[in-house]
Design an enzyme around this catalytic site. Sequence first.
Site, short mmCIF file in Angstrom:
data_model
loop_
_atom_site.label_atom_id
_atom_site.label_comp_id
_atom_site.label_asym_id
_atom_site.label_seq_id
_atom_site.Cartn_x
_atom_site.Cartn_y
_atom_site.Cartn_z
CG ASP A 141 -2.21 0.83 0.97
OD1 ASP A 141 -3.28 0.16 1.36
OD2 ASP A 141 -2.26 2.06 1.07
CG ASN B 152 -8.26 -4.51 -2.22
OD1 ASN B 152 -9.59 -4.64 -2.10
ND2 ASN B 152 -7.81 -3.74 -1.48
CE1 TYR C 236 -14.29 3.01 -7.68
CE2 TYR C 236 -16.76 2.72 -8.01
CZ TYR C 236 -15.49 2.34 -7.21
OH TYR C 236 -15.18 1.31 -6.39
CB THR D 153 -13.73 0.62 3.62
OG1 THR D 153 -14.01 1.27 2.37
CG2 THR D 153 -14.07 -0.76 3.45
CE LYS E 22 -13.07 0.04 -8.77
NZ LYS E 22 -11.86 -0.94 -8.15
CG ASP F 51 1.96 4.89 -6.78
OD1 ASP F 51 0.79 4.39 -7.27
OD2 ASP F 51 2.27 6.05 -7.31
CB VAL F 52 -1.19 -0.20 -7.67
CG1 VAL F 52 -1.19 -1.02 -6.59
CG2 VAL F 52 -2.27 0.92 -7.60
P1 NAI Z 1 -9.94 1.82 1.40
O1 NAI Z 1 -9.97 3.23 1.01
O2 NAI Z 1 -10.52 1.33 2.64
O3 NAI Z 1 -8.67 1.21 1.07
C1 NAI Z 1 -7.99 1.15 -0.19
C2 NAI Z 1 -6.65 1.31 0.04
O4 NAI Z 1 -6.03 1.42 -1.20
C3 NAI Z 1 -6.10 2.33 0.90
O5 NAI Z 1 -5.08 1.75 1.87
C4 NAI Z 1 -5.32 3.04 0.16
O6 NAI Z 1 -4.28 3.64 0.66
C5 NAI Z 1 -4.76 2.14 -1.05
N1 NAI Z 1 -4.30 2.92 -2.29
C6 NAI Z 1 -4.68 3.98 -2.81
N2 NAI Z 1 -4.17 4.31 -4.11
C7 NAI Z 1 -3.01 3.56 -4.00
C8 NAI Z 1 -1.85 3.29 -4.95
N3 NAI Z 1 -1.72 4.12 -5.66
N4 NAI Z 1 -1.05 2.51 -4.52
C9 NAI Z 1 -1.16 1.47 -3.59
N5 NAI Z 1 -2.28 1.52 -2.71
C10 NAI Z 1 -3.12 2.48 -2.95
O7 NAI Z 1 -11.02 1.30 0.42
P2 NAI Z 1 -11.79 -0.06 0.11
O8 NAI Z 1 -13.37 0.23 0.35
O9 NAI Z 1 -11.21 -1.21 1.19
O10 NAI Z 1 -11.44 -0.49 -1.49
C11 NAI Z 1 -10.90 -1.60 -1.82
C12 NAI Z 1 -11.34 -1.74 -3.23
O11 NAI Z 1 -12.70 -2.10 -3.15
C13 NAI Z 1 -11.13 -0.80 -4.09
O12 NAI Z 1 -10.96 -1.19 -5.43
C14 NAI Z 1 -12.63 -0.14 -4.34
O13 NAI Z 1 -12.89 0.46 -5.64
C15 NAI Z 1 -13.47 -1.52 -4.17
N6 NAI Z 1 -14.89 -1.30 -3.80
C16 NAI Z 1 -15.04 -0.84 -2.51
C17 NAI Z 1 -16.45 -0.61 -2.07
C18 NAI Z 1 -16.89 -0.24 -0.83
O14 NAI Z 1 -18.23 0.03 -0.45
N7 NAI Z 1 -15.92 -0.14 0.18
C19 NAI Z 1 -17.62 -1.17 -3.12
C20 NAI Z 1 -17.12 -1.63 -4.17
C21 NAI Z 1 -15.79 -1.71 -4.76
#
Ligand code: NAI
Length: 261
Positions: A37, A87, A152, A187, A156, A60-61
């Site tokens: 992350d 993810n 977004y 989250t 996706k 950084d992905v």
């Molecule tokens: P979150 O914000 O809690 O976690 C996302 C993580 O990705 C964070 O720790 C952030 O620092 C990291 N991140 C962001 N940019 C980055 C980069 N350039 N390189 C490495 N890491 C990076 O969000 P959540 O909800 O856990 O999201 C995880 C996945 O689930 C995402 O792809 C999101 O689009 C997807 N998602 C989430 C939903 C929800 O309701 N929370 C619903 C549908 C999809």
Amino acid sequence: MNAHDGKVALVTGAASGIGYALCRELHARGATVHAADLNEAGLARLRQECGDRLVTTRLDVADEDAVRDWIERAAAERGRVDYLFNNAGIVVGGDFEAMDRAAWRKIIDINLWGVIHGSQHGYALMRRQGCGHIVNTASTAGVMPVARSTAYATTKHAVVGLSTSLREEGRAHGIRVSVVIPGLVDTNIFSTATNIGGHDYDAAIRKVPIGKISPQRAARAILAGVAANRQYIVFPAYNRLIVGLSRAFPGVMGWLINRAT
Ligand code: NAI
């Protein structure tokens, strides 16, 4: 014996939310986890909670070389990689006409290029191994329209296309590919959203008359889908209904979501 005992799993976006819960769940089930992350504080907390069999990397992905090195290093250290969870993701909300080039670039770099980088280098490694499972996280916005989330939804939808196509290509080589379509999960993603032109993503999501599930429940649903080698891992149950209805009545569901948010 647990199905994850001795397995090697790589997870991006591991410092928060679904990725964090996935790392904890995989680790608790006996896997060795390489967690990556941008957020080092979140990674440190994860390391503290899990202890051994968990390695963290600031990554950084959007940086292809860094993603390749991270995957190759894990494979060299552990002898193989069984699971790669692409993810990491962000949300950007606001009217389409207010989205500038920088906002488009940022979300495409992370949500799409990040998944392409992981898939490409993970796939190359798994081709050499002759096995492995790539799990890409999309969203309900990857299979239906969501107004004021056009960028977004664009990323996706692309992740769904990438994953379902690669699944067919990988089949002959023993490589599995699944795509995750979560419903609302509790989250930080909405409170840390980039809001364009006065939009309030967090407030918009709070208006949706659907409860959020916990990240832990999401992680368990994802691992159940992975064990069953599902093409689409859709959860919870209401989301399977939404996805089914949006396939049958795409116009109606887009209109409903637009009104709800
Ligand atoms: P979150 O914000 O809690 O976690 C996302 C993580 O990705 C964070 O720790 C952030 O620092 C990291 N991140 C962001 N940019 C980055 C980069 N350039 N390189 C490495 N890491 C990076 O969000 P959540 O909800 O856990 O999201 C995880 C996945 O689930 C995402 O792809 C999101 O689009 C997807 N998602 C989430 C939903 C929800 O309701 N929370 C619903 C549908 C999809």
